[in-house]
Enzyme design. Sequence first.
Site, PDB file in Angstrom:
ATOM      1  N   CYS A 196       0.812  -1.219   0.000  1.00 36.70           N
ATOM      2  CA  CYS A 196       0.000   0.000   0.000  1.00 36.70           C
ATOM      3  C   CYS A 196       0.846   1.270   0.000  1.00 36.70           C
ATOM      4  CB  CYS A 196      -0.955  -0.011   1.181  1.00 36.70           C
ATOM      5  SG  CYS A 196      -2.007  -1.466   1.179  1.00 36.70           S
ATOM      6  N   CYS A 235     -12.976   0.952   8.357  1.00 37.51           N
ATOM      7  CA  CYS A 235     -12.144   0.285   7.352  1.00 37.51           C
ATOM      8  C   CYS A 235     -12.217   1.038   6.033  1.00 37.51           C
ATOM      9  CB  CYS A 235     -12.636  -1.146   7.119  1.00 37.51           C
ATOM     10  SG  CYS A 235     -12.732  -2.127   8.637  1.00 37.51           S
ATOM     11  N   ILE A 262     -12.292  -0.677  -0.890  1.00 35.03           N
ATOM     12  CA  ILE A 262     -11.563  -1.411  -1.921  1.00 35.03           C
ATOM     13  C   ILE A 262     -11.916  -0.738  -3.237  1.00 35.03           C
ATOM     14  CG2 ILE A 262     -11.390  -3.633  -3.112  1.00 35.03           C
ATOM     15  CD1 ILE A 262     -11.893  -4.994  -0.417  1.00 35.03           C
ATOM     16  N   LYS A 308     -10.308   6.329   3.603  1.00 33.69           N
ATOM     17  CA  LYS A 308     -11.614   5.911   4.111  1.00 33.69           C
ATOM     18  C   LYS A 308     -12.765   6.329   3.204  1.00 33.69           C
ATOM     19  CE  LYS A 308     -14.629   4.273   6.548  1.00 33.69           C
ATOM     20  NZ  LYS A 308     -15.185   4.031   5.226  1.00 33.69           N
ATOM     21  N   HIS A 365      -9.099   3.756  -1.708  1.00 34.16           N
ATOM     22  CA  HIS A 365      -7.746   3.220  -1.564  1.00 34.16           C
ATOM     23  C   HIS A 365      -7.427   2.196  -2.658  1.00 34.16           C
ATOM     24  CE1 HIS A 365      -4.045   1.933   0.143  1.00 34.16           C
ATOM     25  NE2 HIS A 365      -4.485   1.000   0.947  1.00 34.16           N
TER      26      HIS A 365
END
Lengths: 384, 384
Positions: free
Chosen positions: A84, A207, A210, A329, A333
């Site tokens: 990442c 979290c 995606i 968030k 990402h």
Amino acid sequence: MRKVAVVGVGHGKFGKRTDATLRELAFEAVIPALEDAGITQNDLEAGVVTIAGEEFAGQGAPSALVGDYTGIQPRPVFRVESACASGTAGLKAAYGMVSSGLHDIVIVVGVEKMNAVSSVRATELMARAGDTRWEYPFGVSFPGFYALFATRHMHEYGTTKEQLAMVGVKNHYYGARNPVAHLPKEIPLEEAVNAMIIAWPLGLYDCCLISDGGAAAILMSEEKAREYTDTPVWITGVGSGSDTMMVAERPSLTSLSGVKRAARDAYKMAGIEVKDVDVAEVHDCFTIAEIMAYEDLGFCKAGEGGTFIEDKQSYIGGAMPVNVDGGLKSKGHPIGATGVSQCVELVKQLRGECGERQVEGAEIGLSHNVGQTGQFANVLIYSR
Amino acid sequence: MRKVAVVGVGHGKFGKRTDATLRELAFEAVIPALEDAGITQNDLEAGVVTIAGEEFAGQGAPSALVGDYTGIQPRPVFRVESACASGTAGLKAAYGMVSSGLHDIVIVVGVEKMNAVSSVRATELMARAGDTRWEYPFGVSFPGFYALFATRHMHEYGTTKEQLAMVGVKNHYYGARNPVAHLPKEIPLEEAVNAMIIAWPLGLYDCCLISDGGAAAILMSEEKAREYTDTPVWITGVGSGSDTMMVAERPSLTSLSGVKRAARDAYKMAGIEVKDVDVAEVHDCFTIAEIMAYEDLGFCKAGEGGTFIEDKQSYIGGAMPVNVDGGLKSKGHPIGATGVSQCVELVKQLRGECGERQVEGAEIGLSHNVGQTGQFANVLIYSR
């Protein structure tokens, strides 16, 4: 050491992009970056492509595909991968090539197409970045790792589930004001606190997303930058570090030693102290990660990250505005793109182009990008 | 631009290494490189890890694992990937970081564990480095691509199957004299010519090996190099280029335009002409690739590569000794390690440490490393 500036930036729409392939996501970022710099592909000398996982898109050696489709070819490309933190690692590699004089103009293209596979499969692929002999076979995936960090932080410092949720609320507040964000909507605190649990204490809004998407930045030597722009943004600090492969081997679960090393080196190279930073992009893959970043970067003392967000110190107007683009968030990402996306936001902030998200008068920006659970950590300082 | 030297090199045994994991293969190269440089991990400032495919070893973000196991951690690492040219791309990135002043001592670790999967699966994974929309689905794998190049070369220039085989014979001749080679045995010409066909006209001995192994090189700034060694080997030229993603879009199948660009830039940067080169490592993934390299690098004219090997011009004593370590064909081709392995051989040649494979008095070495079918091409020049 020759000075290096970011002269052009481009950013595609982050989201679940069923309408675009990997190469097309890269194209969406490269073309605006070239236009922003006022150059064409013919002016480029090389490209660095940052993609974290070839299994997401099922394309081996994907930088060649990106280089070809975006017109970087016949100039050379290579791929930099640091999970990442790939984007900032690529920026570091490009910085070296430009600063050394090997090249004068280099484009860094960060891109990821994660939703070509299911979210379960994506989570599994990411889990393989843990040690595949001693962690992955026992079922630890990334929400689990960060849940360990969160519970330990709660135990040591009294950090609360509400404080974690406040990070998500802030980032969604700003993401709702960012047109390229994946999930541009505000989340009420109550909804965030009570959301479905992913790995306790981390709920759905703790979290990151995606995402699919791309971001690009064009780096130039000082001489070239002066030729093409009146508003160069200089990369003045580059620091990096790493933590142990296995989380079990670390002396602390509430701090990432690689981040501390990276921050120390970046501040030193830039000749600044943390108080000089006006705006920060930090790696909020989980809300606890942003709280740990506040502490490891020196925005507040160890253990005070929870109250830092509770006191709104990381909002615009607070001690250190953090992730005012929505962060991982809310903005999203796409893992290989994230470090470059941070660069895009900071360049726009330092140029004063961020509209209602603008940190007024920002002169120095900080990018903090973490790979895996800290095995990769990069801190970059940008100055106008 | 600060000068950059290679001060330490290390090389593990190449082969079908069922006895070693990815991290162990890296260790086998890193420790000898540190010893050769006369330093420990504490003297390193950063590492670059070159691994081509994470699916071979099934480890995501594998550079962290390598950094941790070899003791580079807590210093930072990132991975550079350019398919089979990963090693030299990593050396280029490291060169930039050292030359710029970002770091003074950087280790480049090239490693690949390919035989954790079957050779059929390995071939399939490599085929995915072709365009996965327009090439891979139609069944083209790498032996097929290079067979296209070979048949076209035969058609245009009258190159023969025997001449192709002679490349393999030469490389096995030298590989038989290299203790780290994967297949250190000589192959009679008749056996090479009549070997089982993989993709006509390429037979078994026209194709490189699927190998496991690691190689490492330690790069230092001039100041540090003077401190640690009396025999620095300087990287004096770095050139790179790329060819179109799809082979179908190229004007020629007998030449790689990216290699020509890379060679032009590398010679220019080093301030040399091809005739100044004393020893060359070229990317003989298939025998036709070495013949094309002779021509694209300027060792001979276009179309004369077949007679160049037939006349033994690429043996020691000929016009340009090529792959006197056995090359990818006999030494082996753990893909991420290959470019670094070429560096190890050239450093040893320029130091005069190669025993019966030594090119006497070698002062300038050339490394030619190609990824995919030319989408990545790097040429590095080393000088003593």
